[in-house]
Design an enzyme around this catalytic site. Sequence first.
Site, PDB file in Angstrom:
ATOM      1  CG  ASN A 104      72.567  72.129  45.331  1.00  0.00           C
ATOM      2  OD1 ASN A 104      72.217  72.521  44.184  1.00  0.00           O
ATOM      3  ND2 ASN A 104      71.910  72.639  46.431  1.00  0.00           N
ATOM      4  CG  HIS A 127      74.697  76.910  40.724  1.00  0.00           C
ATOM      5  ND1 HIS A 127      73.861  77.956  40.677  1.00  0.00           N
ATOM      6  CD2 HIS A 127      74.892  76.701  42.166  1.00  0.00           C
ATOM      7  CE1 HIS A 127      73.555  78.593  42.078  1.00  0.00           C
ATOM      8  NE2 HIS A 127      74.200  77.818  42.908  1.00  0.00           N
ATOM      9  CG  HIS A 176      66.761  75.882  46.746  1.00  0.00           C
ATOM     10  ND1 HIS A 176      67.469  76.775  47.566  1.00  0.00           N
ATOM     11  CD2 HIS A 176      65.551  76.559  47.106  1.00  0.00           C
ATOM     12  CE1 HIS A 176      66.809  77.828  48.352  1.00  0.00           C
ATOM     13  NE2 HIS A 176      65.496  77.340  48.169  1.00  0.00           N
ATOM     14  NE  ARG A 226      67.650  80.489  45.626  1.00  0.00           N
ATOM     15  CZ  ARG A 226      67.734  81.355  46.694  1.00  0.00           C
ATOM     16  NH1 ARG A 226      66.642  82.181  46.722  1.00  0.00           N
ATOM     17  NH2 ARG A 226      68.751  81.255  47.303  1.00  0.00           N
ATOM     18  NE  ARG A 269      67.513  83.358  42.706  1.00  0.00           N
ATOM     19  CZ  ARG A 269      68.027  83.837  43.511  1.00  0.00           C
ATOM     20  NH1 ARG A 269      69.412  83.569  43.976  1.00  0.00           N
ATOM     21  NH2 ARG A 269      67.409  84.626  44.338  1.00  0.00           N
ATOM     22  CD  GLU A 287      68.873  73.305  49.619  1.00  0.00           C
ATOM     23  OE1 GLU A 287      68.842  74.509  49.391  1.00  0.00           O
ATOM     24  OE2 GLU A 287      70.030  72.660  49.200  1.00  0.00           O
ATOM     25  CB  THR A 334      70.651  79.628  51.228  1.00  0.00           C
ATOM     26  OG1 THR A 334      69.814  79.073  50.128  1.00  0.00           O
ATOM     27  CG2 THR A 334      69.612  79.451  52.590  1.00  0.00           C
ATOM     28  CD  GLU A 389      72.503  70.956  54.312  1.00  0.00           C
ATOM     29  OE1 GLU A 389      71.627  70.108  54.076  1.00  0.00           O
ATOM     30  OE2 GLU A 389      73.190  71.634  53.844  1.00  0.00           O
ATOM     31  CG  HIS A 434      76.028  77.687  51.903  1.00  0.00           C
ATOM     32  ND1 HIS A 434      74.843  78.039  51.309  1.00  0.00           N
ATOM     33  CD2 HIS A 434      76.811  78.941  51.491  1.00  0.00           C
ATOM     34  CE1 HIS A 434      74.932  79.113  50.424  1.00  0.00           C
ATOM     35  NE2 HIS A 434      75.811  79.660  50.611  1.00  0.00           N
TER      36      HIS A 434
HETATM   37  N1  PXP Z   1      72.868  73.093  51.554  1.00  0.00           N
HETATM   38  C1  PXP Z   1      72.085  74.123  51.619  1.00  0.00           C
HETATM   39  C2  PXP Z   1      70.904  73.881  52.640  1.00  0.00           C
HETATM   40  C3  PXP Z   1      71.883  74.934  50.486  1.00  0.00           C
HETATM   41  O1  PXP Z   1      71.077  76.078  50.434  1.00  0.00           O
HETATM   42  C4  PXP Z   1      72.936  75.125  49.739  1.00  0.00           C
HETATM   43  C5  PXP Z   1      73.158  76.117  48.414  1.00  0.00           C
HETATM   44  O2  PXP Z   1      71.750  75.954  47.787  1.00  0.00           O
HETATM   45  C6  PXP Z   1      74.063  73.875  49.678  1.00  0.00           C
HETATM   46  C7  PXP Z   1      73.922  72.932  50.711  1.00  0.00           C
HETATM   47  C8  PXP Z   1      74.948  73.997  48.557  1.00  0.00           C
HETATM   48  O3  PXP Z   1      75.838  75.093  48.623  1.00  0.00           O
HETATM   49  P1  PXP Z   1      76.984  75.352  47.661  1.00  0.00           P
HETATM   50  O4  PXP Z   1      76.245  75.262  46.459  1.00  0.00           O
HETATM   51  O5  PXP Z   1      77.584  76.646  48.191  1.00  0.00           O
HETATM   52  O6  PXP Z   1      77.810  73.992  47.689  1.00  0.00           O
END
Ligand code: PXP
Length: 258
Positions: free
Chosen positions: A18, A21, A54, A56, A60, A80, A111, A161, A204
């Site tokens: 992901n 960030h 994602h 949003r 952001r 996402e 999330t 998930e 997550h």
């Molecule tokens: N899976 C989903 C559905 C999420 O919403 C997120 C966070 O955006 C992640 C995985 C990844 O989480 P993390 O950034 O904490 O590794």
Amino acid sequence: MSGGNPAANAPRCRLGVNIDHVATLRNARGGDHPDPVRAAQLALASGADGITAHLREDRRHIRDEDMARLAGLDAPLNFEMAATAEMMNICLNTRPHACCIVPENRSERTTEGGLDVVGQRETLEPMIARLADAGIRVSLFVDPEEAHIHAAAEIGAPVVELHTGEYHEAAQSTTPVRIQAAYDAIEAGARTAHEAGLEVHAGHGLTFHNVQNIAAIPVIRELNIGHFLVGEAVFMGLDGAVREMRRLIDDARTGLLV
Ligand code: PXP
């Protein structure tokens, strides 16, 4: 948690990176550096099986044009999004490989919990059908709770998930009972989902320190990991961070738990 070697004959566990960030960092200065698409290309070259991003409602981090560029990469994109009409339109136009529907709340930092599939089944069911018709594999992001997992299967989602946030929080505490309870919930949730015919993903808050117990659950086919990898990239580079995560997942699958 790490006893035995139940994952030894399990199929490979995919890693979705992901890159939200990277966009957070870019947006902090308003320019175009660092570019999340460049980060995605590097993650793929370093062992990621796909990219997760994602979009949003408040944009952001990831923006519409990022999603369009990510969809142009020669790799699976997991889009996402919240269950809104706006996001449905963008997702259908973007045509990603997969779509993960998540709950979204403007004031949250990330999330914070899973979808209320039981309460939202009437909204979610037609969305899943429309996305599936477009050839997009849908997953629902759920807490590891039986009711939501069964509801996901009943309304036609092929994938869930499992939210591993509580496991991450627990692993940071010093309470073994809480860590075990959080792990047991994920393990039981994964089994329930698999028995209901769903493909099981998780994500997550996963880190180098907590990923192996989750990756060792044999029915989990994909992990989606972001914040830790982007943070760790500051110290060891994104390439090194993704390679190390890949190694830890593969080792957990062959029983080499550290
Ligand atoms: N899976 C989903 C559905 C999420 O919403 C997120 C966070 O955006 C992640 C995985 C990844 O989480 P993390 O950034 O904490 O590794």
